[in-house]
Write an enzyme that holds these catalytic residues in place. Structure first.
Site, PDB file in Angstrom:
ATOM      1  CG  ASP A 139      -2.169   0.888   0.951  1.00  0.00           C
ATOM      2  OD1 ASP A 139      -2.129   1.681  -0.008  1.00  0.00           O
ATOM      3  OD2 ASP A 139      -3.146   0.812   1.709  1.00  0.00           O
TER       4      ASP A 139
HETATM    5  C1  BGC Z   1      -4.916   3.400   0.191  1.00  0.00           C
HETATM    6  C2  BGC Z   1      -5.145   2.382  -0.889  1.00  0.00           C
HETATM    7  C3  BGC Z   1      -4.942   3.006  -2.249  1.00  0.00           C
HETATM    8  C4  BGC Z   1      -3.542   3.593  -2.305  1.00  0.00           C
HETATM    9  C5  BGC Z   1      -3.179   4.174  -3.643  1.00  0.00           C
HETATM   10  C6  BGC Z   1      -3.631   4.175   0.014  1.00  0.00           C
HETATM   11  O1  BGC Z   1      -3.541   5.239   0.878  1.00  0.00           O
HETATM   12  O2  BGC Z   1      -4.915   2.743   1.447  1.00  0.00           O
HETATM   13  O3  BGC Z   1      -6.419   1.838  -0.775  1.00  0.00           O
HETATM   14  O4  BGC Z   1      -5.147   2.061  -3.247  1.00  0.00           O
HETATM   15  O5  BGC Z   1      -3.450   4.604  -1.316  1.00  0.00           O
HETATM   16  O6  BGC Z   1      -3.803   5.344  -3.894  1.00  0.00           O
END
Ligand code: BGC
Length: 719
Positions: A265
């Site tokens: 993530d």
């Molecule tokens: C979120 C994810 C997301 C990623 C990319 C993160 O902060 O937890 O769900 O896909 O950012 O934008």
């Protein structure tokens, strides 16, 4: 492409090129000017400009024109001409914004969920996107957590079915097909269970709970062929998921046979450091790579330390090669080596309006997600020609797309606009329509124009109170400790009640709110969620009975915030509460509120009335439970018949009930239908003491009914 082609590419790569292939950065990094000193985040990431030529993927670089341009420039400089993968958060639609996933879960309509993903895939593919970070299938039990809006709710079975439908809808049978994109299920694992509902907080649960409730939906995604899995921010058994080899290698790859790509993530590899699970970036890279985390998102420890780790013998190069091969295989599966732009099409992407077909579908998906929670005195449906009062911060608001709303190019249809398509504008009267700002900007309530609303609307036949929470106060970083409507919204509803007219409360929210304080003031209560672009039209269809509400709650609505977590499939306790004896003290109960939620999982009303009769469970060669459902009203309607089971006594304590199946049936007025479910052994299996799936012969309660709190039950022996 052949396997040899990919292997040849890998053989020809330098170690730095391999590590770059395993790195994902935002599109702005490609604008990096190498004549300028590295500053800010670039400096922090320690990016050398030439490395950008080999980076593997782009985060949230969207728009056909941008993607084509960036890919073209990249291929000009990339030594091996390896195309970039463009990945983005397409959470509930790209151009046509669709209902939030929690609402889609509440449709209990799996075809609708597949359609939802198909539309999102088609539009994002035209915008140049290759992978969506969806479905988010984290099981949730705590509406204080803002991200409950992004999931399909509290139930492992429903989540699993919705997830596989969405994976099918995004990916189709072949990722190369036009209009298909790869799906990335997230956040593996257990991200939906932060303590206290506070974003990014500790997750801690037994392995039994993890396997029984939290893992099944990710597994369903894997079984449905999901291309990617995103590791979560949180810890699992005290080890951050992004460096957790038991999870990413053990469960995901070895046990479940996943051979697609895993991704961190946002910055989660780096976050091993503040977690206290790595002393520095080098250790973070070592742990994540060893754990089988293929792509690092928005931090660059693989790039900066991977080579040294290999040289020092701390990391086997084979692990890096494996990960690179998986990334290249995904590029190949998408056909990017032949057509690096895939479906990117500026003409479609920049069309002045979303497609009429998609808007119509969005309208229908929205209507099927709305949940009618209360409807006394036939307050609904509305009749054309009635004088309709409309008040509250969501009465005329177009800010109801819901968080993570794609391009936000097109505003949502407001409730007012939707209603004005159904009845003449002369019949609609509005008051106190000032919008509710966001808590992030320090706004906690709307302006008090309550007396004015009372005066203006007292002569209407019916008054709609459109209340809720600001869409920005949901989603990531949207945790709350108080789930009541703001004080002025609650007061507004009660003051409108003084008019003696029927009050219809319509709740716009990304989560179950605490609605008990306004329940008695509302003749009807409609959970409107955030329904996307066609919001007002979907709601107007439901309000006027052009769509007979069929949504069922995918998450329990608490009676009060102090009950949370409150969910239907809780484990049995040694001192259960018996409603026949409400005054017994030493049982599991609260003194000041019921144990049950205000509205339970699976609950939702219709304008039709359904009667359940002749419940029967037959246990011969096969165990079959059946029930007759009759539409006793004069209105055709859709009912969701739900099957729950309960294992009476087992080697480990079992939930009081578990959803094991559901069927949606549409019944004409006064039509009857027998609905049957076969109870298979597989449905009765559970994770035993040693985390192995077992079936234990014994007594089972078989339940069929309209929701998790209202069903017929029969106990039988199944051997
Ligand atoms: C979120 C994810 C997301 C990623 C990319 C993160 O902060 O937890 O769900 O896909 O950012 O934008």
């Amino acid at each position: 492409m052949t396997k040899t082609f990919i292997q040849d590419l890998v053989n020809d790569m330098t170690l730095d090129e391999k590590l770059a292939q395993l790195t994902q950065l935002g599109p702005h990094y490609w604008g990096l000017d190498d004549t300028v000193d590295l500053t800010g985040p670039f400096k922090e990431l320690n990016i050398k400009p030439q490395v950008m030529e080999s980076i593997g993927s782009v985060l949230n670089g969207i728009g056909a024109r941008n993607v084509i341009e960036q890919q073209t420039r990249h291929l000009q400089t990339s030594r091996q001409k390896i195309p970039l993968l463009f990945m983005a958060d397409v959470i509930h639609g790209y151009r046509t914004i669709l209902p939030i996933p929690l609402a889609m879960g509440s449709s209990f309509d799996l075809e609708a969920c597949e359609r939802f993903a198909e539309i999102a895939a088609k539009e994002s593919a035209a915008a140049g996107i290759h992978v969506t970070f969806s479905p988010m299938t984290d099981l949730v039990r705590d509406p204080r957590w803002g991200r409950v809006m992004e999931t399909s709710g509290e139930d492992p079975y429903l989540n699993a079915r919705v997830t596989e439908s969405m994976v099918r809808g995004y990916q189709g049978k072949d990722l190369k097909e036009k209009g298909r994109i790869a799906a990335c299920v997230k956040h593996f694992a257990g991200y939906g269970a932060p303590e206290g509902g506070r974003e990014y907080n500790t997750v801690d649960m037994s392995s039994g709970v993890l396997r029984e409730f939290y893992l099944p939906a990710y597994k369903a995604a894997v079984d449905a062929g999901v291309a990617m899995v995103m590791a979560a921010f949180n810890t699992i058994d005290r080890i951050p998921a992004s460096g957790n080899s038991e999870l990413l290698r053990g469960i995901l790859r070895e046990e479940w046979g996943f051979n697609g790509v895993t991704i961190a993530d946002f910055n989660s590899v780096n976050e091993l450091i503040p977690h206290g699970a790595a002393i520095d970036g080098r250790e973070a890279a070592e742990k994540s790579l060893a754990a089988g985390l293929d792509i690092e998102m928005m931090s660059t420890h693989y790039l900066n330390h991977g080579a040294a780790l290999v040289e020092e013998g701390k990391l086997d190069i084979a692990l890096i090669d494996e990960a690179v091969i998986r990334v290249l295989e995904l590029k190949d599966a998408l056909g990017l080596f032949d057509n690096p732009f895939k479906d990117a099409d500026p003409l479609v992407d920049e069309a002045p309006k979303p497609s009429a077909e998609h808007l119509q579908a969005a309208r229908e998906l929205g209507a099927s997600s709305v949940v009618l929670l209360k409807n006394d005195n036939d307050a609904l449906p509305l009749k054309r020609g009635m004088k309709i009062g409309l008040a509250g911060p969501f009465a005329t608001s177009i800010h109801v797309l819901g968080g993570w709303a794609g391009t936000e190019k097109d505003p949502a249809v407001s409730l007012y606009t939707g209603i004005s398509q159904k009845t003449s504008a002369e019949n609609i009267f509005t008051a106190m329509t000032g919008e509710l700002g966001s808590m992030l900007e320090g706004v906690f309530d709307v302006e008090d124009e309550i007396e004015d609303a009372y005066q203006q609307l007292q002569d209407c036949d019916v008054i709609l109170a459109a209340v809720g929470e600001n869409q920005q106060d949901t989603g990531e970083g949207g945790s709350k400790s108080n789930l009541r409507l703001s004080a002025n919204q609650e007061k507004l509803i009660w003051r409108l009640k003084d008019t003696g007219k029927k009050i219809v409360t319509i709740v716009f929210s990304g989560r179950p709110l605490e609605l008990k304080p306004v329940l008695d003031a509302s003749d009807a209560l409609l959970q409107a969620w955030f329904l996307g672009t066609e919001s007002g039209n979907s709601l107007a269809d439901v309000l006027f009975g052009d769509y007979n509400p069929s949504g069922r709650l995918s998450m329990s609505f608490p009676y009060s915030v102090g009950q949370i977590p409150v969910y239907y499939n809780a484990y049995q306790t040694g001192r259960p509460y018996d409603p026949m004896y409400p005054n017994v003290r030493y049982v599991t109960r609260y003194l000041d509120c019921p144990n049950d939620p205000l509205f339970c999982f699976g609950y939702g009303l219709s304008y039709s009335k359904f009667a359940y009769n002749s419940f029967n469970v037959e246990a011969a060669d096969r165990v079959v439970a059946s029930i007759e459902v009759e539409n006793t009203s004069d209105i055709a309607g859709k009912e969701t018949v739900q099957l729950y089971i309960h294992d009476v006594s087992a080697s480990v304590v079992r939930p009081v009930k578990e959803l094991k199946g559901f069927q949606q049936i549409t019944l004409a007025p006064h039509e009857k239908q027998v609905v049957s479910f076969e109870i298979t052994r597989e449905m009765l299996m559970f994770y035993g003491k040693d985390d192995q799936l077992v079936f234990e012969p014994g007594e089972y309660d078989i339940m069929i009914g309209r929701n998790s709190g209202d069903h017929c039950t029969q106990r039988i022996w199944i051997g």
